[in-house]
Design a protein around this motif. Sequence first.
Motif, mmCIF file in Angstrom:
data_model
loop_
_atom_site.group_PDB
_atom_site.id
_atom_site.type_symbol
_atom_site.label_atom_id
_atom_site.label_comp_id
_atom_site.label_asym_id
_atom_site.label_seq_id
_atom_site.Cartn_x
_atom_site.Cartn_y
_atom_site.Cartn_z
ATOM 1 N N ILE A 56 0.890 -1.169 0.000
ATOM 2 C CA ILE A 56 0.000 0.000 0.000
ATOM 3 C C ILE A 56 0.926 1.217 0.000
ATOM 4 O O ILE A 56 1.564 1.521 1.008
ATOM 5 N N ASN A 57 1.022 1.873 -1.135
ATOM 6 C CA ASN A 57 1.938 3.013 -1.269
ATOM 7 C C ASN A 57 1.299 4.285 -0.712
ATOM 8 O O ASN A 57 1.011 5.237 -1.447
ATOM 9 N N SER A 58 1.066 4.295 0.578
ATOM 10 C CA SER A 58 0.418 5.448 1.201
ATOM 11 C C SER A 58 1.421 6.595 1.336
ATOM 12 O O SER A 58 2.634 6.394 1.327
ATOM 13 N N LEU A 59 0.886 7.812 1.455
ATOM 14 C CA LEU A 59 1.760 8.971 1.634
ATOM 15 C C LEU A 59 1.940 9.273 3.121
ATOM 16 O O LEU A 59 1.178 8.811 3.965
ATOM 17 N N ASP A 60 2.960 10.064 3.414
ATOM 18 C CA ASP A 60 3.243 10.490 4.784
ATOM 19 C C ASP A 60 3.166 12.012 4.866
ATOM 20 O O ASP A 60 3.523 12.712 3.913
ATOM 21 N N VAL A 61 2.724 12.529 6.011
ATOM 22 C CA VAL A 61 2.810 13.967 6.255
ATOM 23 C C VAL A 61 4.234 14.258 6.691
ATOM 24 O O VAL A 61 4.637 13.965 7.812
#
Length: 351
Positions: A67-72
């Motif tokens: 799951i290529n989720s983004l980070d803050v």
Amino acid sequence: MTVKQDKQDIRKLSVDQLKSWMTEHGEKGFRGKQIYEWIWKKSVSSFAEMTNLSLATRELIDQHFVINSLDVSKQQQSNDGTIKSAFRLYDGNIVEGVLIPATDRMTACVSSQVGCSLTCKFCATGYMDRKRNLDAAEMYDQVVAIARQAEGSFKSPLTNIVYMGMGEPLLNYVNVLKSIEHITSPEGLNMSPKRITVSTAGIAKMIKKLGDDEVRFRLALSLHAANDEKRNQIMPINESNSLDNLADALNYFYKKTGNRITFEYIVFNNFNDTLEDARELWEFTKRVPARVNIIEYNPIAEADFKNADADRLDKFAAFLEDRGVSVHIRRSRGKDIDAACGQLANKQTVA
């Protein structure tokens, strides 16, 4: 962050593809629907969070997918409450998104591209190179992250979404519409499409395609000048998408969808702020059913434009209102952290 290239992002699969994949690997097909719900309805960022799946099933999908989720990567809060986030994508690229709080709404402003190719002279993003389009999940992830900021900082749900961040949404057409599908679907975030606005610099053939696809979200045109000569100076896209062509496309969109268009008009000092400019804008609103947002300009280092003075801006708006145009003056939000309209450019250092 390391680029994950050896495994496919599981969010590229439809629910039917997930069901098929599960049965092909000895699992019950309905597990695919469960995974789909975890991904889009519950917005998880890891397989470990999918607690109604057995450990063996979670390990199986982890062997094949990511799951290529983004980070803050960085978050800043303005004196007026606006929150700007630098979102680090799986490949290390950065885009920015903004939460704009108000008494009656919480609005997420999201990006659709890393950089931009349109070179609008007043916009910080226009001075960046376009590196790539965002995929649907990356736009969805921005909405999820900003919604969590609204709940965490203001104890209020997200109410509106505007695709007005970095990039030109209609040059990333398929992914933008796919992200909106996930955001509005009952199997996703279940937001009303009437709460979503897509803003374009004006690409006539893609505006017509929106009409053909009978989209249900709102459309805004970044207009900023209602004659071709002036618009060409600040928005090179106008040279291949003249106001006549845009009027035809917008009327086609309106006929197909019934959705009235919003014209966004930044008022620049001594450029497009005279009553003659207001008259040209009024004439253009007679050609296309539209309301007008008059926007304060937010200066950027790369350009010499200045905001029109308040008295001139008010007279401009009054001219339109006196002729029956629906006008709203949009005051700058988040200017002190470069989060205001036209200021997104990844200038801050990210962790």
